[in-house]
Design a protein around this motif. Structure first.
Motif, PDB file in Angstrom:
ATOM      1  N   HIS A   1       0.817  -1.207   0.000  1.00  0.00           N
ATOM      2  CA  HIS A   1       0.000   0.000   0.000  1.00  0.00           C
ATOM      3  C   HIS A   1       0.860   1.269   0.000  1.00  0.00           C
ATOM      4  CE1 HIS A   1      -3.898   1.786   0.403  1.00  0.00           C
ATOM      5  NE2 HIS A   1      -3.594   2.415   1.516  1.00  0.00           N
ATOM      6  N   LEU A   2       2.049   1.193   0.621  1.00  0.00           N
ATOM      7  CA  LEU A   2       2.915   2.385   0.668  1.00  0.00           C
ATOM      8  C   LEU A   2       3.982   2.297  -0.418  1.00  0.00           C
ATOM      9  CD1 LEU A   2       3.146   2.978   4.532  1.00  0.00           C
ATOM     10  CD2 LEU A   2       1.557   3.917   2.852  1.00  0.00           C
ATOM     11  N   LEU A   3       3.520   2.152  -1.647  1.00  0.00           N
ATOM     12  CA  LEU A   3       4.422   1.855  -2.764  1.00  0.00           C
ATOM     13  C   LEU A   3       5.467   2.941  -3.014  1.00  0.00           C
ATOM     14  CD1 LEU A   3       2.250   2.102  -6.017  1.00  0.00           C
ATOM     15  CD2 LEU A   3       1.627   3.067  -3.846  1.00  0.00           C
ATOM     16  N   ASN A   4       5.145   4.179  -2.671  1.00  0.00           N
ATOM     17  CA  ASN A   4       6.131   5.265  -2.888  1.00  0.00           C
ATOM     18  C   ASN A   4       7.301   5.162  -1.925  1.00  0.00           C
ATOM     19  OD1 ASN A   4       4.307   6.102  -0.724  1.00  0.00           O
ATOM     20  ND2 ASN A   4       5.615   7.916  -0.687  1.00  0.00           N
ATOM     21  N   LEU A   5       7.060   4.518  -0.766  1.00  0.00           N
ATOM     22  CA  LEU A   5       8.143   4.301   0.204  1.00  0.00           C
ATOM     23  C   LEU A   5       8.823   2.962  -0.039  1.00  0.00           C
ATOM     24  CD1 LEU A   5       6.416   5.440   3.539  1.00  0.00           C
ATOM     25  CD2 LEU A   5       8.500   6.436   2.589  1.00  0.00           C
ATOM     26  N   GLU A   6       8.058   2.012  -0.541  1.00  0.00           N
ATOM     27  CA  GLU A   6       8.599   0.662  -0.730  1.00  0.00           C
ATOM     28  C   GLU A   6       9.429   0.558  -2.014  1.00  0.00           C
ATOM     29  OE1 GLU A   6       5.795  -2.597   0.391  1.00  0.00           O
ATOM     30  OE2 GLU A   6       4.377  -0.972   0.655  1.00  0.00           O
ATOM     31  N   GLN A   7       9.023   1.297  -3.034  1.00  0.00           N
ATOM     32  CA  GLN A   7       9.755   1.316  -4.312  1.00  0.00           C
ATOM     33  C   GLN A   7       9.989   2.769  -4.720  1.00  0.00           C
ATOM     34  OE1 GLN A   7      11.172  -1.073  -5.731  1.00  0.00           O
ATOM     35  NE2 GLN A   7      10.075  -2.972  -5.393  1.00  0.00           N
ATOM     36  N   PRO A   8      10.745   3.530  -3.911  1.00  0.00           N
ATOM     37  CA  PRO A   8      10.855   4.975  -4.175  1.00  0.00           C
ATOM     38  C   PRO A   8      11.464   5.293  -5.535  1.00  0.00           C
ATOM     39  CG  PRO A   8      12.395   4.266  -2.448  1.00  0.00           C
ATOM     40  CD  PRO A   8      11.482   3.112  -2.711  1.00  0.00           C
ATOM     41  N   ASP A   9      12.457   4.535  -5.959  1.00  0.00           N
ATOM     42  CA  ASP A   9      13.099   4.875  -7.239  1.00  0.00           C
ATOM     43  C   ASP A   9      12.148   4.612  -8.411  1.00  0.00           C
ATOM     44  OD1 ASP A   9      15.295   5.594  -5.804  1.00  0.00           O
ATOM     45  OD2 ASP A   9      16.386   3.713  -6.140  1.00  0.00           O
ATOM     46  N   LEU A  10      11.474   3.454  -8.364  1.00  0.00           N
ATOM     47  CA  LEU A  10      10.535   3.146  -9.454  1.00  0.00           C
ATOM     48  C   LEU A  10       9.399   4.161  -9.468  1.00  0.00           C
ATOM     49  CD1 LEU A  10      10.149  -0.765  -9.279  1.00  0.00           C
ATOM     50  CD2 LEU A  10      11.516   0.590 -10.868  1.00  0.00           C
ATOM     51  N   PHE A  11       8.880   4.481  -8.280  1.00  0.00           N
ATOM     52  CA  PHE A  11       7.776   5.447  -8.174  1.00  0.00           C
ATOM     53  C   PHE A  11       8.215   6.791  -8.755  1.00  0.00           C
ATOM     54  CE2 PHE A  11       5.071   8.590  -6.185  1.00  0.00           C
ATOM     55  CZ  PHE A  11       3.839   7.990  -6.026  1.00  0.00           C
ATOM     56  N   ASN A  12       9.401   7.242  -8.335  1.00  0.00           N
ATOM     57  CA  ASN A  12       9.867   8.555  -8.806  1.00  0.00           C
ATOM     58  C   ASN A  12      10.142   8.544 -10.310  1.00  0.00           C
ATOM     59  OD1 ASN A  12       9.661   9.443  -6.219  1.00  0.00           O
ATOM     60  ND2 ASN A  12      11.849   9.671  -5.829  1.00  0.00           N
ATOM     61  N   ASP A  13      10.632   7.414 -10.832  1.00  0.00           N
ATOM     62  CA  ASP A  13      10.869   7.334 -12.285  1.00  0.00           C
ATOM     63  C   ASP A  13       9.557   7.493 -13.052  1.00  0.00           C
ATOM     64  OD1 ASP A  13      13.549   6.979 -11.922  1.00  0.00           O
ATOM     65  OD2 ASP A  13      13.546   4.808 -12.319  1.00  0.00           O
ATOM     66  N   VAL A  14       8.494   6.862 -12.539  1.00  0.00           N
ATOM     67  CA  VAL A  14       7.184   6.959 -13.211  1.00  0.00           C
ATOM     68  C   VAL A  14       6.716   8.417 -13.207  1.00  0.00           C
ATOM     69  CG1 VAL A  14       4.731   6.318 -13.032  1.00  0.00           C
ATOM     70  CG2 VAL A  14       6.501   4.579 -12.684  1.00  0.00           C
ATOM     71  N   VAL A  15       6.851   9.087 -12.046  1.00  0.00           N
ATOM     72  CA  VAL A  15       6.387  10.476 -11.942  1.00  0.00           C
ATOM     73  C   VAL A  15       7.254  11.387 -12.817  1.00  0.00           C
ATOM     74  CG1 VAL A  15       6.014  12.414 -10.365  1.00  0.00           C
ATOM     75  CG2 VAL A  15       5.422  10.098  -9.646  1.00  0.00           C
ATOM     76  N   ARG A  16       8.539  11.160 -12.809  1.00  0.00           N
ATOM     77  CA  ARG A  16       9.466  11.978 -13.615  1.00  0.00           C
ATOM     78  C   ARG A  16       9.115  11.848 -15.105  1.00  0.00           C
ATOM     79  NH1 ARG A  16      14.494  14.175 -12.845  1.00  0.00           N
ATOM     80  NH2 ARG A  16      14.421  13.540 -10.672  1.00  0.00           N
ATOM     81  N   ASP A  17       8.925  10.611 -15.544  1.00  0.00           N
ATOM     82  CA  ASP A  17       8.607  10.359 -16.945  1.00  0.00           C
ATOM     83  C   ASP A  17       7.267  11.026 -17.313  1.00  0.00           C
ATOM     84  OD1 ASP A  17       9.074   8.762 -19.420  1.00  0.00           O
ATOM     85  OD2 ASP A  17       7.108   7.988 -18.832  1.00  0.00           O
ATOM     86  N   TYR A  18       6.316  10.940 -16.403  1.00  0.00           N
ATOM     87  CA  TYR A  18       4.990  11.546 -16.612  1.00  0.00           C
ATOM     88  C   TYR A  18       5.113  13.065 -16.728  1.00  0.00           C
ATOM     89  CZ  TYR A  18       0.491  13.311 -14.708  1.00  0.00           C
ATOM     90  OH  TYR A  18      -0.678  13.999 -14.466  1.00  0.00           O
ATOM     91  N   LEU A  19       5.919  13.666 -15.843  1.00  0.00           N
ATOM     92  CA  LEU A  19       6.073  15.124 -15.882  1.00  0.00           C
ATOM     93  C   LEU A  19       6.715  15.560 -17.191  1.00  0.00           C
ATOM     94  CD1 LEU A  19       7.301  15.927 -12.247  1.00  0.00           C
ATOM     95  CD2 LEU A  19       5.064  16.392 -13.235  1.00  0.00           C
ATOM     96  N   ILE A  20       7.706  14.780 -17.610  1.00  0.00           N
ATOM     97  CA  ILE A  20       8.447  15.179 -18.807  1.00  0.00           C
ATOM     98  C   ILE A  20       7.612  14.941 -20.066  1.00  0.00           C
ATOM     99  CG2 ILE A  20      10.460  14.604 -20.253  1.00  0.00           C
ATOM    100  CD1 ILE A  20      11.940  14.050 -17.553  1.00  0.00           C
TER     101      ILE A  20
END
Ligand code: MLT
Length: 275
Positions: A249-268
């Protein structure tokens, strides 16, 4: 950490970086501390803002009412977020990222202020309202909090917030999440539970969501089944579904790099061209 006085309470928040504002709304029973990896990992490309909702973390409960256990409706929590944006003089559309209860608040925000949203990131959340059984469970949790305090409820939440994979591979995360949960006030916990119980079904809203949307869910989430994320993906026209491995349930803490990559790619790729 910064503070702003908003109507009847003092809201604590982090606000770092520059660029498109990316507002992170935490879940229950948590605080802005759950967004630490996103504050650290995304503030080079966005203005990352993470508030403590009222009664959570370093925000106060409403100043005037005392301990009266009033519901924190999802709409009121969304209004608090808009008041924070106003106090920061951010009037142009932002990206809203809500996890679980933060997702319910994001739906309330989009329903009332669609013109202030340029994109949505819906993490470990659902559109449907509470079932009768879910409402009964929330009533039981409230009774337990009132009679025995918050610890039994926090313990049972902790056991389902983090995936079995993370419990084995990252035991320090359990300590960190416990610490976050202990910063929530009794009023905040009861307010959240009452507010979530009465929240409306957001399914009819999904077809009206016209902004680029990412839906994220962990493959080991014990609270939000993947089928609920798939249902939101099917109903939101401009949406992408991402299922993160070895994440609960806390995927942003459990997989922070993958989560951030998805958000970064989405922003770009999805957002930058639109703003
Ligand atoms: C949350 O993480 O915010 C809660 O689990 C949501 C809920 O209880 O529905």
């Amino acid at each position: 950490m910064k503070h702003k006085r908003l109507n009847d309470f003092l809201m604590a928040f982090d606000d770092i970086g520059a660029g498109i504002p990316l507002l992170f709304i935490h879940g229950y029973p948590l605080s802005r501390m759950m967004w630490q990896p996103q504050l650290e990992g995304l503030s080079d490309i966005a203005r990352v803002i993470a508030p403590d909702l009222r009664g959570h973390g370093n925000s106060t409960t409403e100043i005037s009412s005392g301990r009266n256990f009033s519901p924190y409706s999802m709409e009121m929590l969304a209004d608090d977020c808009v008041h924070l944006l106003d106090a920061l003089e951010i009037y142009h559309p932002i990206i809203l990222c809500g996890l679980s209860m933060g997702g319910y608040v994001s739906f309330a925000f989009y329903r009332k202020y669609p013109h202030r949203v340029a994109g949505l990131i819906l993490a470990a959340t659902r559109a449907i309202a509470d079932s009768q059984a879910a409402k009964e469970n929330r009533k039981l949790a409230i009774d337990t909090i009132k009679s025995k305090g918050i610890n039994p409820v926090l313990d049972s939440m902790l056991s389902i917030l983090i995936s079995p994979s993370s419990k084995v591979g990252n035991p320090a995360l359990i300590t960190y999440v416990r610490e976050i949960m202990h910063s929530v006030s009794v009023e905040g916990m009861v307010g959240d539970l009452l507010g979530m119980m009465e929240r409306p079904d957001s399914t009819p809203l999904l077809a009206d969501i016209k902004v680029p949307t990412i839906i994220l869910v962990g493959n080991e989430d014990q609270i939000i089944p993947i089928s609920e994320a798939e249902a939101m993906h099917a109903a939101i026209s401009d949406s992408k579904l991402v299922i993160l491995p070895e994440a609960g349930h806390l995927l942003n803490l459990e997989q922070p790099d993958l989560f951030n990559d998805v958000v970064r790619d989405y922003l770009i790729n999805s957002i930058r061209g639109d703003i």
